[in-house]
Design a protein around this motif. Structure first.
Motif, PDB file in Angstrom:
ATOM      1  N   ASN A 118      -8.212  -4.210  -0.464  1.00  0.00           N
ATOM      2  CA  ASN A 118      -7.367  -3.573   0.552  1.00  0.00           C
ATOM      3  C   ASN A 118      -8.177  -3.248   1.808  1.00  0.00           C
ATOM      4  OD1 ASN A 118      -6.336  -0.254   1.120  1.00  0.00           O
ATOM      5  ND2 ASN A 118      -5.070  -1.990   1.666  1.00  0.00           N
ATOM      6  N   ALA A 137       0.845  -1.208   0.000  1.00  0.00           N
ATOM      7  CA  ALA A 137       0.000   0.000   0.000  1.00  0.00           C
ATOM      8  C   ALA A 137       0.874   1.250   0.000  1.00  0.00           C
ATOM      9  CB  ALA A 137      -0.893  -0.008   1.240  1.00  0.00           C
ATOM     10  N   PRO A 138       0.480   2.260  -0.791  1.00  0.00           N
ATOM     11  CA  PRO A 138       1.192   3.532  -0.682  1.00  0.00           C
ATOM     12  C   PRO A 138       0.911   4.125   0.693  1.00  0.00           C
ATOM     13  CG  PRO A 138      -0.773   3.754  -2.072  1.00  0.00           C
ATOM     14  CD  PRO A 138      -0.655   2.298  -1.720  1.00  0.00           C
ATOM     15  N   MET A 139       1.946   4.538   1.387  1.00  0.00           N
ATOM     16  CA  MET A 139       1.737   5.161   2.705  1.00  0.00           C
ATOM     17  C   MET A 139       2.628   6.387   2.813  1.00  0.00           C
ATOM     18  SD  MET A 139       1.177   1.898   5.247  1.00  0.00           S
ATOM     19  CE  MET A 139       2.207   0.714   4.396  1.00  0.00           C
ATOM     20  N   SER A 140       1.976   7.533   2.800  1.00  0.00           N
ATOM     21  CA  SER A 140       2.688   8.799   2.818  1.00  0.00           C
ATOM     22  C   SER A 140       3.545   8.921   4.085  1.00  0.00           C
ATOM     23  CB  SER A 140       1.634   9.915   2.773  1.00  0.00           C
ATOM     24  OG  SER A 140       2.258  11.137   2.769  1.00  0.00           O
ATOM     25  N   ASN A 169      -5.152   8.716  -6.992  1.00  0.00           N
ATOM     26  CA  ASN A 169      -5.663   8.607  -5.626  1.00  0.00           C
ATOM     27  C   ASN A 169      -7.043   9.262  -5.505  1.00  0.00           C
ATOM     28  OD1 ASN A 169      -6.245   9.503  -2.903  1.00  0.00           O
ATOM     29  ND2 ASN A 169      -4.185   8.861  -2.338  1.00  0.00           N
ATOM     30  N   GLN A 216       1.941   7.194  -7.594  1.00  0.00           N
ATOM     31  CA  GLN A 216       0.582   7.654  -7.316  1.00  0.00           C
ATOM     32  C   GLN A 216       0.483   9.172  -7.316  1.00  0.00           C
ATOM     33  OE1 GLN A 216      -1.508   7.584  -3.428  1.00  0.00           O
ATOM     34  NE2 GLN A 216      -2.776   6.000  -4.344  1.00  0.00           N
ATOM     35  N   GLY A 275      -0.979  -3.047   3.908  1.00  0.00           N
ATOM     36  CA  GLY A 275      -0.535  -1.739   4.376  1.00  0.00           C
ATOM     37  C   GLY A 275       0.061  -1.770   5.769  1.00  0.00           C
ATOM     38  N   ARG A 276      -0.691  -1.243   6.728  1.00  0.00           N
ATOM     39  CA  ARG A 276      -0.146  -1.019   8.072  1.00  0.00           C
ATOM     40  C   ARG A 276       0.463  -2.258   8.708  1.00  0.00           C
ATOM     41  NH1 ARG A 276      -5.585   1.333  10.191  1.00  0.00           N
ATOM     42  NH2 ARG A 276      -6.237  -0.184   8.616  1.00  0.00           N
ATOM     43  N   PHE A 325       1.767   9.140  -2.116  1.00  0.00           N
ATOM     44  CA  PHE A 325       1.051   9.982  -3.076  1.00  0.00           C
ATOM     45  C   PHE A 325       1.787  11.303  -3.298  1.00  0.00           C
ATOM     46  CE2 PHE A 325      -2.258  12.328  -0.192  1.00  0.00           C
ATOM     47  CZ  PHE A 325      -1.257  12.659   0.689  1.00  0.00           C
ATOM     48  N   TYR A 331      -9.975   5.716   9.612  1.00  0.00           N
ATOM     49  CA  TYR A 331      -9.528   4.328   9.846  1.00  0.00           C
ATOM     50  C   TYR A 331     -10.395   3.641  10.904  1.00  0.00           C
ATOM     51  CZ  TYR A 331      -5.774   5.288   6.759  1.00  0.00           C
ATOM     52  OH  TYR A 331      -5.083   5.605   5.630  1.00  0.00           O
ATOM     53  N   HIS A 375     -10.098   0.315  -1.029  1.00  0.00           N
ATOM     54  CA  HIS A 375      -9.972   0.261   0.429  1.00  0.00           C
ATOM     55  C   HIS A 375     -11.399   0.402   0.942  1.00  0.00           C
ATOM     56  CE1 HIS A 375      -8.635   2.425   4.387  1.00  0.00           C
ATOM     57  NE2 HIS A 375      -9.137   1.232   4.597  1.00  0.00           N
ATOM     58  N   ASP A 377      -7.180  -3.849   6.282  1.00  0.00           N
ATOM     59  CA  ASP A 377      -7.122  -4.639   7.517  1.00  0.00           C
ATOM     60  C   ASP A 377      -6.553  -6.048   7.348  1.00  0.00           C
ATOM     61  OD1 ASP A 377      -8.352  -2.407   8.529  1.00  0.00           O
ATOM     62  OD2 ASP A 377     -10.311  -3.343   8.818  1.00  0.00           O
ATOM     63  N   LYS A 436      -6.965   4.083  -7.134  1.00  0.00           N
ATOM     64  CA  LYS A 436      -7.146   3.564  -5.761  1.00  0.00           C
ATOM     65  C   LYS A 436      -8.186   4.436  -5.082  1.00  0.00           C
ATOM     66  CE  LYS A 436      -4.720   2.336  -1.509  1.00  0.00           C
ATOM     67  NZ  LYS A 436      -4.968   3.409  -0.535  1.00  0.00           N
TER      68      LYS A 436
HETATM   69  C1  FMN Z   1       0.504   6.526   7.324  1.00  0.00           C
HETATM   70  C2  FMN Z   1      -0.380   6.214   6.160  1.00  0.00           C
HETATM   71  C3  FMN Z   1      -0.210   6.906   4.980  1.00  0.00           C
HETATM   72  C4  FMN Z   1      -1.016   6.621   3.862  1.00  0.00           C
HETATM   73  N1  FMN Z   1      -0.768   7.258   2.686  1.00  0.00           N
HETATM   74  C5  FMN Z   1      -1.473   6.897   1.572  1.00  0.00           C
HETATM   75  C6  FMN Z   1      -1.145   7.446   0.299  1.00  0.00           C
HETATM   76  O1  FMN Z   1      -0.205   8.241   0.149  1.00  0.00           O
HETATM   77  N2  FMN Z   1      -1.906   7.040  -0.757  1.00  0.00           N
HETATM   78  C7  FMN Z   1      -2.949   6.148  -0.632  1.00  0.00           C
HETATM   79  O2  FMN Z   1      -3.593   5.807  -1.616  1.00  0.00           O
HETATM   80  N3  FMN Z   1      -3.253   5.610   0.558  1.00  0.00           N
HETATM   81  C8  FMN Z   1      -2.534   5.956   1.644  1.00  0.00           C
HETATM   82  N4  FMN Z   1      -2.802   5.343   2.838  1.00  0.00           N
HETATM   83  C9  FMN Z   1      -3.849   4.291   2.895  1.00  0.00           C
HETATM   84  C10 FMN Z   1      -3.226   2.907   2.655  1.00  0.00           C
HETATM   85  O3  FMN Z   1      -2.684   2.812   1.354  1.00  0.00           O
HETATM   86  C11 FMN Z   1      -4.296   1.795   2.818  1.00  0.00           C
HETATM   87  O4  FMN Z   1      -5.319   2.006   1.889  1.00  0.00           O
HETATM   88  C12 FMN Z   1      -4.897   1.760   4.210  1.00  0.00           C
HETATM   89  O5  FMN Z   1      -3.909   1.878   5.218  1.00  0.00           O
HETATM   90  C13 FMN Z   1      -5.716   0.477   4.449  1.00  0.00           C
HETATM   91  O6  FMN Z   1      -4.899  -0.663   4.304  1.00  0.00           O
HETATM   92  P1  FMN Z   1      -4.311  -1.449   5.616  1.00  0.00           P
HETATM   93  O7  FMN Z   1      -5.501  -1.745   6.500  1.00  0.00           O
HETATM   94  O8  FMN Z   1      -3.698  -2.694   5.047  1.00  0.00           O
HETATM   95  O9  FMN Z   1      -3.353  -0.537   6.276  1.00  0.00           O
HETATM   96  C14 FMN Z   1      -2.035   5.637   3.957  1.00  0.00           C
HETATM   97  C15 FMN Z   1      -2.207   4.951   5.164  1.00  0.00           C
HETATM   98  C16 FMN Z   1      -1.401   5.223   6.257  1.00  0.00           C
HETATM   99  C17 FMN Z   1      -1.603   4.437   7.529  1.00  0.00           C
END
Ligand code: FMN
Length: 334
Positions: free
Chosen positions: A207, A22-25, A104, A77, A231-232, A48, A184, A176, A209, A146
């Protein structure tokens, strides 16, 4: 061992295994993506990037989209609400190495939605369609989306937006399964992901959890999705990725390593960040990663607190090394 699922096909890219990071900023920078990829990721996605910011091309923004040296295929992204700006940004990221451009429509953060970006786009499906059409028209590489379920529970537009995206040329959709309003909270509702899969012919990536290999496989089977996005739960625990890959390749998932080995990998992550970003940027960024690697390790709370106050990488690494030594002296605790 027989594969239990098929590769994820995005345009001409056959992606194996069908596991996407997962992309995570603020987290999934290039160092982290390169480090986690060998655990079994078929595809990684950048943090992103604002399509508006790309007009100015600051050093930091250009660093975020530079995909050189990252194992292929890679996706970049973009977010924004203006079709022409998104199209121009897409051309730039492809020049900088993106094999796939991801749009996004999911970010719920107020700093993004107040300018109608991210999940705020879902309030206007026609605008979403125009953005996807403009980006698809601007680049030769596949374009994906996404998204979340919708802005709120009373406005679940995901099927409408995804169908529009498919009609104008999107090559895959990641869902998601939460609304923007939920942030969340609650849990991702995979029944919606199954519905989306039924509604589309392009691949769907599920996507939300996923924190366990068996559950990931079960969700994949039940929803019929083509891939899972993790992701997390991978943060501080890239072994989850290997466990999902093992399950997909028909093996019993390997056990998560013991505490000392997890901390050794944490040091490897620290050193890679230092090499790529230098002391001043790596030390604060590594605090959150170290805290995550420490999860479940005896004495984690005190150690975490210490690491939070340390400003030197040498001292942080020495502190983690000392904990590894003490764990090895008391193997039962590990
Ligand atoms: C710290 C953080 C930053 C995130 N940044 C982005 C992002 O830049 N682009 C995006 O599409 N989703 C972003 N997400 C959402 C995740 O990509 C993902 O959709 C979401 O965490 C659910 O998946 P998970 O339950 O496996 O964590 C972010 C989530 C977290 C926790």
């Amino acid at each position: 061992m027989p594969r239990t699922v098929e590769p994820l096909q995005i345009g001409s890219h056959a992606i194996w295994p069908p596991i996407v990071l997962a992309p995570m900023s603020g987290v999934t920078n290039r160092t982290m993506r390169a480090l986690y990829k060998p655990f079994g990721l078929g595809l990684t996605v950048t943090e992103f990037v604002s399509s508006n910011a790309l007009k100015f091309g600051s050093k930091r923004t250009m660093e975020m989209i530079d995909q050189a040296g990252i194992e292929k295929p890679v996706s970049t992204q973009l977010w924004g609400d203006d079709p022409a700006t998104m199209a121009a940004a897409a051309r730039v990221v492809v020049e900088c190495g993106a094999d796939i451009v991801d749009i996004n429509f999911g970010c719920p953060a107020p700093k993004v939605t107040k300018t109608n970006g991210g999940s705020a786009c879902l309030r206007d499906p026609q605008r979403c369609e125009e953005i996807v059409r403009a980006v698809v028209g601007a680049v030769e590489v596949p374009v994906t989306v996404k998204m979340r379920l919708g802005w709120s529970e009373s406005d679940l537009v995901y099927i409408d937006v995804a169908r529009r995206a498919e009609a104008v040329g999107a090559k895959a959709i990641t869902l998601h399964a939460r609304t923007a309003r939920q942030f969340y909270r609650g849990s991702a509702d995979w029944a919606h992901i199954a519905r989306l899969k039924e509604a589309l012919t392009i691949p769907v990536i599920g996507n939300g959890d996923l924190a366990d290999a068996q559950v990931a496989m079960q969700r994949m089977r039940e929803s019929g999705v083509d891939a899972v996005m993790l992701g997390r739960a991978t943060l501080g625990n890239p072994w989850l990725i290997s466990q999902v890959r093992d399950a997909m390749e028909g093996r019993t998932p390997a056990a998560t390593p013991g505490a000392a080995d997890r901390l050794r990998f944490c040091i490897e992550h620290y050193r890679a960040m230092l090499a790529d970003l230098g002391e001043r940027r790596a030390v604060p960024q590594m605090r959150k990663h170290v805290a995550l690697y420490l999860k479940g390790i005896p004495g984690a709370a005190q150690l975490r607190e210490r690491i939070m106050r340390i400003d030197s990488s040498d001292e942080a690494i020495a502190t983690i090394e000392a904990r590894i030594e003490s764990l090895e002296a008391e193997p039962v605790a590990a």
